[in-house]
Design an enzyme around this catalytic site. Structure first.
Site, mmCIF file in Angstrom:
data_model
loop_
_atom_site.group_PDB
_atom_site.id
_atom_site.type_symbol
_atom_site.label_atom_id
_atom_site.label_comp_id
_atom_site.label_asym_id
_atom_site.label_seq_id
_atom_site.Cartn_x
_atom_site.Cartn_y
_atom_site.Cartn_z
ATOM 1 N N GLU A 118 9.843 27.499 -9.108
ATOM 2 C CA GLU A 118 10.667 26.389 -9.584
ATOM 3 C C GLU A 118 9.865 25.096 -9.538
ATOM 4 O O GLU A 118 9.550 24.606 -8.454
ATOM 5 C CB GLU A 118 11.930 26.244 -8.718
ATOM 6 C CG GLU A 118 12.812 27.469 -8.748
ATOM 7 C CD GLU A 118 13.987 27.387 -7.798
ATOM 8 O OE1 GLU A 118 14.012 26.505 -6.896
ATOM 9 O OE2 GLU A 118 14.901 28.214 -7.938
ATOM 10 N N HIS A 121 11.301 22.199 -7.116
ATOM 11 C CA HIS A 121 11.693 22.542 -5.748
ATOM 12 C C HIS A 121 10.535 22.313 -4.778
ATOM 13 O O HIS A 121 9.470 22.911 -4.930
ATOM 14 C CB HIS A 121 12.098 24.025 -5.759
ATOM 15 C CG HIS A 121 12.587 24.567 -4.471
ATOM 16 N ND1 HIS A 121 13.910 24.888 -4.272
ATOM 17 C CD2 HIS A 121 11.948 24.900 -3.325
ATOM 18 C CE1 HIS A 121 14.056 25.393 -3.054
ATOM 19 N NE2 HIS A 121 12.878 25.405 -2.460
#
Length: 139
Positions: A118, A121
């Site tokens: 991600e 993240h």
């Protein structure tokens, strides 16, 4: 920077786990997990049953243009559980790849590690509570 998500109580993670085991209703599939089944989110590492968000050490964020308020193009939406969201993903433009790298370098210089799956993240490298999953509600 625009912060999408920070602390998340463990009860919210538990709720998401229960949701993932329910029959597909199609409401969020196209936007968030178009190429996998919802139960696969956990199996493929997009969602964890014990989240760094519940330790208070993980954030989901992006860059935006301060003058216009527009999000910087990153190649794939926030919370898109797909290979295009991975760091080093193929199929994104050079501008989007540079923007991801810029965010990554800023976060690394600030003491955060990226999560390979991600682009948005990041987790604090030196977490104060690395083994604690908090469950206090936020009002």
């Amino acid at each position: 920077m625009l912060l999408w998500d920070g602390y998340r109580p463990q009860r919210a993670v538990d709720c998401f786990l229960r949701w993932s085991q329910q029959p597909e209703d199609g409401r969020t599939k196209l936007r968030h997990y178009p190429n996998i089944d919802r139960a696969e989110m956990f199996e493929q590492g997009y969602v964890a049953a014990r989240s760094g968000h519940s330790r208070g050490s993980t954030v989901d964020l992006t860059l935006y243009h301060l003058a216009t308020g527009e999000l910087v193009p990153m190649g794939g939406d926030h919370d898109l559980m797909d290979s295009v969201s991975h760091h080093g993903a193929r199929g994104i433009s050079q501008v989007e790849a540079r923007n991801r790298q810029h965010l990554c370098s800023v976060m690394a210089a600030s003491g955060f590690d990226s999560y390979d799956y991600e682009w948005w993240h990041y987790t604090l490298k030196e977490e104060p509570y690395p083994d604690t999953y908090f469950d206090f509600p936020v009002a």
